[in-house]
Design an enzyme around this catalytic site. Structure first.
Site, short mmCIF file in Angstrom:
data_model
loop_
_atom_site.label_atom_id
_atom_site.label_comp_id
_atom_site.label_asym_id
_atom_site.label_seq_id
_atom_site.Cartn_x
_atom_site.Cartn_y
_atom_site.Cartn_z
N SER A 1 90.44 101.25 1.93
CA SER A 1 89.87 99.98 2.40
C SER A 1 89.93 98.91 1.32
O SER A 1 89.49 97.78 1.54
CB SER A 1 88.42 100.18 2.86
N THR B 1 78.28 66.32 36.19
CA THR B 1 78.11 67.71 36.60
C THR B 1 79.39 68.02 37.37
O THR B 1 79.94 67.13 38.03
CB THR B 1 76.88 67.92 37.50
N HIS B 2 79.88 69.23 37.24
CA HIS B 2 81.18 69.62 37.83
C HIS B 2 82.31 68.72 37.31
O HIS B 2 83.33 68.57 37.98
CB HIS B 2 81.15 69.54 39.36
N SER C 1 103.34 64.01 17.14
CA SER C 1 104.37 64.81 17.80
C SER C 1 105.71 64.49 17.15
O SER C 1 105.97 63.35 16.79
CB SER C 1 104.42 64.46 19.29
N LYS D 1 102.21 59.81 20.24
CA LYS D 1 101.17 60.83 20.35
C LYS D 1 100.27 60.94 19.14
O LYS D 1 100.68 60.79 18.01
CB LYS D 1 101.83 62.20 20.57
N ASN E 1 97.56 63.88 18.62
CA ASN E 1 97.02 65.07 19.29
C ASN E 1 95.74 65.57 18.62
O ASN E 1 95.67 65.62 17.40
CB ASN E 1 98.07 66.18 19.30
N GLU F 1 91.47 71.33 19.61
CA GLU F 1 92.07 72.39 20.42
C GLU F 1 91.94 73.74 19.73
O GLU F 1 91.65 74.76 20.36
CB GLU F 1 93.56 72.08 20.66
N LYS G 1 84.24 95.84 8.40
CA LYS G 1 84.39 94.72 7.47
C LYS G 1 85.43 93.68 7.87
O LYS G 1 85.16 92.48 7.84
CB LYS G 1 84.69 95.28 6.07
N1 ARG Z 1 85.05 102.47 2.25
C1 ARG Z 1 83.94 103.05 2.89
C2 ARG Z 1 83.42 102.15 4.03
O1 ARG Z 1 83.76 101.04 4.04
C3 ARG Z 1 82.85 103.32 1.92
C4 ARG Z 1 81.96 104.45 2.29
C5 ARG Z 1 82.71 105.72 2.20
N2 ARG Z 1 81.86 106.82 2.38
C6 ARG Z 1 82.34 108.03 2.52
N3 ARG Z 1 81.48 109.00 2.69
N4 ARG Z 1 83.62 108.26 2.55
O2 ARG Z 1 82.70 102.56 4.88
#
Ligand code: ARG
Length: 484
Positions: A49, A181-182, A303, A309, A311, A316, A351
């Site tokens: 990660s 409204t609408h 554009s 234009k 825009n 958007e 995350k």
């Molecule tokens: N990279 C892990 C996470 O984001 C950290 C926790 C890992 N814990 C474990 N027991 N492998 O969740």
């Protein structure tokens, strides 16, 4: 030893691990004690990660520094080890901030990357940092700290946006425009009132972030892997050092819930939906057919083929960005659904969703603030549109109730007949002569014309929360006080 039922030779008592293949990767230095070989490249790719959780470096180091200080204060580690760890972590922090840190995928995540570097820097004492701790409580703590900061950032950005809306509302407190409204002309409203509608929405968004922040402000650190620890730790101390109100009261809950992230995402999704509605109005209002507002050059694009234009791309994109935030919200709800206690690696998927949603929200809030601050409302176009589409028909019906004592239903019907008459003649209600009016209902006299004007219409809407300029000015003053 033979297994009696299968006849297979068991390895009980002769726990020899299978020999690793000659070119197999080495076992992980942080947890590889019971492994003979390292993970497959595909395993590393799905497991690591560090590619995204490096964003938690400051929170991770703050958490580790607090933990080390506590370990020393409680005598679990020596003062000199505690001091070496805390100093070393400052060095790691400065290396990361200077872009000199080499992140390693083999070390999986930010927690092990930081600890491994600490070991290179200070040697043996680094190995004591993970006493009475697990990556499970570590990541839960880091992530809470990060999401907590995002709640504060979102609050500040919402405040800025509300200020920009208030400036528009104050300037055009008595400018009339059609209320819809609408998306059909309904009744005249004031420009200030329309701007203030969004101030109310964004203030509730702000409240949601504040509520989420208050609820999430408990410290998971010390829950360790899931069960707490046998070391005499001081959880109050680490909680206080990291600005938490208190430690989480249940170790299983502390490491295994992500409701704080779900709350943040939910608040972000609602706010993004509010932004998308305002964005949609800006798209409509800035069109040549409406011309209610002119967006600045700073928040529009041209554009490459149509020279005329301008825009409303930012609007958007804001209208669309909600898709990402809502998508992230649904994704994390789905990750968490049905997970048994306590920590499961599924939760590592929290995350990226939250990072992307937070980045998207912050960019969206900044873009909206810029657009609103720069925007010019076209008072004349607003006023012209306000009078079109029989927008004061309700005022006429109300007049019949008030002045001619008609039941509202009958007044509604009489007014509808007058609208049809005007529509047939291709004119607006105030253009009908008194004789034409009286032919539909004899009680109508000259004084009716006073309520057919859009300014009278909005000025009469004095009920609390109504569109009257006085109400708008009072509410602008209220919000200016709140945001001071
Ligand atoms: N990279 C892990 C996470 O984001 C950290 C926790 C890992 N814990 C474990 N027991 N492998 O969740």
């Amino acid at each position: 030893m033979m297994n009696e039922t299968t006849g297979h030779k068991t390895t009980t008592g002769t726990t020899e691990a299978p020999a690793p293949a000659a070119n197999a990767p080495a076992a992980n230095a942080m947890w590889g004690g019971r492994f003979a070989g390292g993970p497959d490249a595909i395993m590393t790719a799905i497991n690591a990660s560090i590619g995204f959780d490096r964003r938690l470096y400051a929170q991770d180091i703050a958490g580790s520094r607090a933990h080390a200080a506590m370990l020393a204060a409680t005598g679990i580690i020596s003062d000199s080890d505690g001091a070496a760890i805390r100093e070393g972590l400052i060095t790691v922090l400065s290396e990361i901030e200077a872009g000199r840190f080499v992140f390693s995928t083999a070390l999986e995540d930010i927690h092990m990357n930081v600890e491994a570097r600490l070991k290179e820097l200070i040697g043996a004492p680094a190995g004591r940092l993970h006493t009475a701790r697990s990556r499970n409580d570590q990541v839960a703590t880091d992530f809470r700290l990060w999401v907590r900061d995002q709640c504060d950032a979102a609050t500040a950005a919402l405040d800025a946006l509300m200020r920009a809306l208030l400036a528009q509302a104050g300037a055009g407190a008595d400018w009339v425009m059609p209320g819809f409204t609408h998306l059909q002309t309904a009744q005249p409203v004031t420009w200030g009132h329309h701007m203030l509608a969004y101030v109310e929405m964004f203030s509730r968004d702000r409240g949601r972030f504040a509520d989420a922040r208050a609820r999430m402000n408990e410290c998971p650190l010390g829950a360790a892997a899931l069960a707490g620890t046998s070391f005499p730790i001081d959880r109050q101390m680490t909680a206080a050092a990291l600005g938490f109100d208190r430690p989480c009261a249940n170790s299983l809950d502390a490491v295994s819930d992500r409701d704080f992230a779900l709350e943040f995402l939910s608040a972000a999704a609602i706010s993004a939906i509010h932004l998308s509605r305002l964005a949609e109005e800006l798209v409509i209002w800035s069109s040549a057919q409406f011309r209610f507002v002119t967006l600045s050059d700073r928040f529009t694009t041209g554009s490459s083929i149509m020279p005329q234009k301008k825009n409303p791309d930012a609007a958007e994109l804001l209208r669309a960005k909600v898709g990402r935030i809502l998508g992230a919200t649904v994704a994390l709800f789905t990750v968490m659904k049905g997970l048994p206690l306590a920590y499961s690696k599924d939760m590592q998927e929290d995350k990226e969703q939250v990072f992307d949603a937070a980045d998207t929200l912050m960019l969206s809030l900044a873009a909206m603030e810029g657009m609103i601050a720069d925007m010019t409302a076209n008072r004349a176009s607003l006023e012209k549109a306000a009078a079109a589409g029989f927008s004061t028909a309700t005022d006429l019906a109300d007049w019949l109730v008030r002045e001619a004592n008609l039941p509202f239903r009958e007044a509604h019907h009489v007014t509808g007949t007058l609208v049809a008459l005007a529509e047939g003649k291709g004119c607006d209600l105030p253009d009908l002569s008194l004789a034409e009016m009286a032919s539909v209902h004899p009680a109508i006299d000259q004084s009716v014309y006073s309520v057919l004007g859009v300014h009278n219409s909005v000025a009469s809407r004095q009920s609390f929360g109504g569109t009257a300029p006085d109400q708008v000015r009072a509410r602008v003053a209220h919000w200016k006080e709140v945001l001071k």
